[in-house]
Design a protein around this motif. Structure first.
Motif, PDB file in Angstrom:
ATOM      1  N   CYS A  86       0.837  -1.202   0.000  1.00 19.23           N
ATOM      2  CA  CYS A  86       0.000   0.000   0.000  1.00 19.23           C
ATOM      3  C   CYS A  86       0.872   1.252   0.000  1.00 19.23           C
ATOM      4  CB  CYS A  86      -0.940  -0.002   1.206  1.00 19.23           C
ATOM      5  SG  CYS A  86      -2.312  -1.166   1.070  1.00 19.23           S
ATOM      6  N   ALA A  87       1.979   1.227   0.741  1.00 18.68           N
ATOM      7  CA  ALA A  87       2.895   2.369   0.748  1.00 18.68           C
ATOM      8  C   ALA A  87       3.530   2.570  -0.624  1.00 18.68           C
ATOM      9  CB  ALA A  87       3.975   2.166   1.815  1.00 18.68           C
ATOM     10  N   ARG A  88       3.877   1.469  -1.288  1.00 24.87           N
ATOM     11  CA  ARG A  88       4.409   1.578  -2.653  1.00 24.87           C
ATOM     12  C   ARG A  88       3.393   2.244  -3.564  1.00 24.87           C
ATOM     13  NH1 ARG A  88       2.615  -0.336  -6.687  1.00 24.87           N
ATOM     14  NH2 ARG A  88       1.326  -1.822  -5.530  1.00 24.87           N
ATOM     15  N   SER A  89       2.134   1.827  -3.440  1.00 31.13           N
ATOM     16  CA  SER A  89       1.084   2.388  -4.285  1.00 31.13           C
ATOM     17  C   SER A  89       0.886   3.877  -4.027  1.00 31.13           C
ATOM     18  CB  SER A  89      -0.223   1.623  -4.040  1.00 31.13           C
ATOM     19  OG  SER A  89      -1.218   2.013  -4.953  1.00 31.13           O
ATOM     20  N   LEU A  90       1.033   4.272  -2.762  1.00 34.17           N
ATOM     21  CA  LEU A  90       0.869   5.682  -2.389  1.00 34.17           C
ATOM     22  C   LEU A  90       2.134   6.509  -2.620  1.00 34.17           C
ATOM     23  CD1 LEU A  90      -1.032   5.234   0.982  1.00 34.17           C
ATOM     24  CD2 LEU A  90      -1.884   6.562  -0.961  1.00 34.17           C
ATOM     25  N   GLY A  91       3.281   5.845  -2.728  1.00 34.35           N
ATOM     26  CA  GLY A  91       4.551   6.563  -2.794  1.00 34.35           C
ATOM     27  C   GLY A  91       4.961   7.107  -1.436  1.00 34.35           C
ATOM     28  N   ARG A  92       4.613   6.379  -0.354  1.00 34.66           N
ATOM     29  CA  ARG A  92       4.895   6.831   1.013  1.00 34.66           C
ATOM     30  C   ARG A  92       5.704   5.782   1.768  1.00 34.66           C
ATOM     31  NH1 ARG A  92       4.176  12.073   0.206  1.00 34.66           N
ATOM     32  NH2 ARG A  92       2.018  12.646  -0.315  1.00 34.66           N
ATOM     33  N   ARG A  93       5.977   6.058   3.047  1.00 40.24           N
ATOM     34  CA  ARG A  93       6.737   5.140   3.892  1.00 40.24           C
ATOM     35  C   ARG A  93       5.858   4.001   4.395  1.00 40.24           C
ATOM     36  NH1 ARG A  93       7.267   8.947   8.137  1.00 40.24           N
ATOM     37  NH2 ARG A  93       8.308   7.419   9.459  1.00 40.24           N
ATOM     38  N   SER A  94       6.505   2.862   4.674  1.00 47.09           N
ATOM     39  CA  SER A  94       5.822   1.702   5.243  1.00 47.09           C
ATOM     40  C   SER A  94       6.495   1.313   6.552  1.00 47.09           C
ATOM     41  CB  SER A  94       5.899   0.520   4.268  1.00 47.09           C
ATOM     42  OG  SER A  94       5.476  -0.672   4.902  1.00 47.09           O
ATOM     43  N   LEU A  95       5.675   1.216   7.614  1.00 42.16           N
ATOM     44  CA  LEU A  95       6.151   0.753   8.916  1.00 42.16           C
ATOM     45  C   LEU A  95       5.275  -0.413   9.365  1.00 42.16           C
ATOM     46  CD1 LEU A  95       6.439   4.196  10.816  1.00 42.16           C
ATOM     47  CD2 LEU A  95       8.088   3.159   9.240  1.00 42.16           C
ATOM     48  N   PHE A  96       5.726  -1.108  10.410  1.00 37.88           N
ATOM     49  CA  PHE A  96       4.875  -2.127  11.010  1.00 37.88           C
ATOM     50  C   PHE A  96       5.084  -2.140  12.513  1.00 37.88           C
ATOM     51  CE2 PHE A  96       8.720  -4.256   9.419  1.00 37.88           C
ATOM     52  CZ  PHE A  96       9.191  -4.919  10.552  1.00 37.88           C
ATOM     53  N   THR A  97       4.039  -2.578  13.221  1.00 40.60           N
ATOM     54  CA  THR A  97       4.111  -2.698  14.671  1.00 40.60           C
ATOM     55  C   THR A  97       4.355  -4.154  15.039  1.00 40.60           C
ATOM     56  OG1 THR A  97       1.712  -2.998  14.842  1.00 40.60           O
ATOM     57  CG2 THR A  97       2.547  -0.747  15.057  1.00 40.60           C
ATOM     58  N   GLU A  98       4.963  -4.340  16.217  1.00 42.09           N
ATOM     59  CA  GLU A  98       5.225  -5.678  16.747  1.00 42.09           C
ATOM     60  C   GLU A  98       4.878  -5.694  18.232  1.00 42.09           C
ATOM     61  OE1 GLU A  98       9.206  -7.316  15.155  1.00 42.09           O
ATOM     62  OE2 GLU A  98       9.425  -5.134  15.157  1.00 42.09           O
ATOM     63  N   ARG A  99       4.654  -6.899  18.763  1.00 46.30           N
ATOM     64  CA  ARG A  99       4.416  -7.016  20.197  1.00 46.30           C
ATOM     65  C   ARG A  99       5.735  -7.108  20.948  1.00 46.30           C
ATOM     66  NH1 ARG A  99      -0.060  -9.390  18.250  1.00 46.30           N
ATOM     67  NH2 ARG A  99      -2.013  -8.516  19.021  1.00 46.30           N
ATOM     68  N   GLU A 100       5.848  -6.319  21.992  1.00 45.98           N
ATOM     69  CA  GLU A 100       7.008  -6.360  22.880  1.00 45.98           C
ATOM     70  C   GLU A 100       6.462  -6.418  24.300  1.00 45.98           C
ATOM     71  OE1 GLU A 100      11.186  -4.028  23.033  1.00 45.98           O
ATOM     72  OE2 GLU A 100       9.418  -2.755  23.235  1.00 45.98           O
TER      73      GLU A 100
END
Length: 201
Positions: A86-100
């Protein structure tokens, strides 16, 4: 394969084609039981399929919101590739969350600017629990969630609600789920299998 936005039937056909629409007795990560399971990883292993779905997800977000988005965030593991595409399609950054320590958060040096406009994405929503945790993590990191999207919303009507944040799933596919104590498949003696990627909460 064309990159035109796929209709609901075409999305489900893609899942069928990739062996990602499963039937049986499944224990979902939400703790619910179901006779249907959607394994998005089998679809997203094909970059062309992932790109087509993500392009359609992005296209389904109104222009007024889409034009403001600066970052796409999805919860690991299921939405890492969805966020990236989706970020590629928008031309924006991609992040993800994880459990800690049981808490969903941004790690790996990921950061958001104060008030930075965010799109939160998922592959599949059932109860919306992981999505809400991701929204909370984005908010805690200073971001501002403008919209939520998913490839498939499989929740019963009204369950996947995000406190007024606009929600634009690509496909709505309500699927029967049961609490373990109410599951007719358990009563019938069929063992439940857990095909997902993470442990139950």
């Amino acid at each position: 394969m064309s990159h035109d936005a796929p209709a609901a039937d075409a999305v489900l056909a893609l899942y069928e084609e990739d062996g990602a629409l499963l039937h049986g007795h499944f224990l979902l990560s939400s703790g619910l039981h179901s006779d249907t399971y959607l394994q998005s990883a089998r679809v997203l292993q094909h970059p062309a399929h992932g790109a087509r779905l993500a392009d359609a997800m992005v296209a389904g977000i109104p222009d007024a919101i889409r034009g403001q988005l600066q970052v796409v965030v999805g919860p690991a593991m299921g939405a890492v590739l969805v966020s990236y595409e989706c970020a590629r399609s928008l031309g924006r950054r991609s992040l993800f969350t994880e459990r800690e320590n049981g808490q969903m958060r941004l790690r790996r040096g990921f950061a958001l600017e104060p008030g930075e406009p965010v799109l939160v994405v998922e592959d599949i929503t059932t109860t919306g629990g992981s999505t809400r945790e991701c929204i909370d993590a984005v908010t805690a990191a200073g971001g501002r969630v403008l919209a939520v999207s998913a490839i498939i919303d499989r929740s019963p009507a009204g369950i996947a609600d995000f406190d007024g944040i606009p929600y634009f799933p690509l496909v709505r596919l309500p699927v029967q789920t049961w609490r373990p104590e109410d599951c007719p498949l358990c009563v019938a003696g069929t063992p439940a299998v857990k095909p997902g990627s993470r442990a139950l909460r």
